[in-house]
Design an enzyme around this catalytic site. Sequence first.
Site, short mmCIF file in Angstrom:
data_model
loop_
_atom_site.label_atom_id
_atom_site.label_comp_id
_atom_site.label_asym_id
_atom_site.label_seq_id
_atom_site.Cartn_x
_atom_site.Cartn_y
_atom_site.Cartn_z
N GLU A 227 1.16 -1.00 -0.34
CA GLU A 227 -0.24 0.08 -0.02
C GLU A 227 0.71 1.23 0.21
OE1 GLU A 227 -2.91 -0.22 3.54
OE2 GLU A 227 -2.91 -2.58 3.36
N GLU A 340 -10.06 5.96 2.11
CA GLU A 340 -10.28 5.34 2.93
C GLU A 340 -10.73 6.40 4.48
OE1 GLU A 340 -8.82 1.58 5.72
OE2 GLU A 340 -7.60 2.04 4.19
#
Length: 424
Positions: A227, A340
């Site tokens: 990520e 997110e």
Amino acid sequence: MAPAARTRVCLVALVVALAFLFLLDGGVHAASSAAEQRRRQVRSLLRRLNKPAVATIESPDGDTIDCVDISKQPAFDHPSLKNHTIQMMPSCHPQQGGLYNKSNDVAHSALTQTWHQNGKCPENTVPIRRTREEDVLDIVQRYGRKKWPSSWSNDPNRYDDDVPDAASVLRGHQHAIASAPGDDNYYGTQATFNLWEPTVERNQGFSLAQLWITSGSYANNDLNTIEAGWQVYPGLYKDSHTRLFVYWTRDAYNKTGCYNLICSGFVQTSNQIAIGASNSYFSPVSIYGGSQYDITILVWKDPKQGNWWLQVGGQDLGYWPSSIFSKLSGSAASVDWGGEVASSPDAGQTSTQMGSGHFPDEGFSKASYIKNIQLVDSTNSLKSASGVKLTAKWPMCYNVQNGTSADWGTYIFYGGPGKNPNCP
């Protein structure tokens, strides 16, 4: 047991021991003994986390940057990397075929490094922010790990009714993302991320935009992720700036993985950028209805060495060795892009903003975007992502839309304000 795991066990044992001693005696002597024990434990932990420095630079913003010998950085505490030979540069970069025209309406941002005002790290060293005693308290609580998984789209069963406390987990982490079709093997991705500085409601919450490269599953506890992106995380960085971050896990976020260089795993090769340090933030950021800024992030699997390299704004920063993974030792099964937000699962709906804090239908200069979304194929070539799947479980809170154009290729607009009259 890995050093990171031993450290976590040690810290947990420390906290339990301190609480037990204090409650048992409730007196000055017990508190004094506990305080002394805490100091010893903290000193021991800091000796592990802060590697010997070749040079030290005091940043104007108060941070201390240690220039650590590249072969002695935290990555090599990982048991799989004890005899690892550092790959100083990728064997090659993905072929840049099919790139799209640059928009004149957007400025391309760079990483601002405040500590450069007082010096630079020598060759064959990497800059690492020195961990302080107050940071250790955060490590005790989180050790740099995400509390809940991120790539929700890769495991549809994550939303099943039999997931324990699924409603509170969903409120804890919310997403607005696009996913590549799950019927191919992927070797990386490149995308250009619009930069914003969203408001985060609580210190322990965060807001981010990122890419996920994944393989494996939650069901088997073997989800591997790579990520990278930007985030605002006051609890971790002690401010509300927009910062570069990296993250990884190989066991569905259970025992492995962390942000940046807090634990072993990511091998940094750049002596220019202190990943995640309090002085490595994106500046400037976009203004609602005004100037827009973005930065391009590329992650790809080196076709010769097999390591997963990270490039930000055209700079190669380092890599995740393939040996620290199980499923990602080969290709990836899925790639995601989007936003997110996180808050305490029991805090109710959060007013933390995602992206610009505005919904995607407001469009350019008002909603946050990710554009020129591309995938790296088995020939090490970049191709436009097509047929992406959109996921937004709470679209009245945070939503996502996609499209294609000659200038932007495949793109998404995403984000939202969170808590509002229409957001449950």
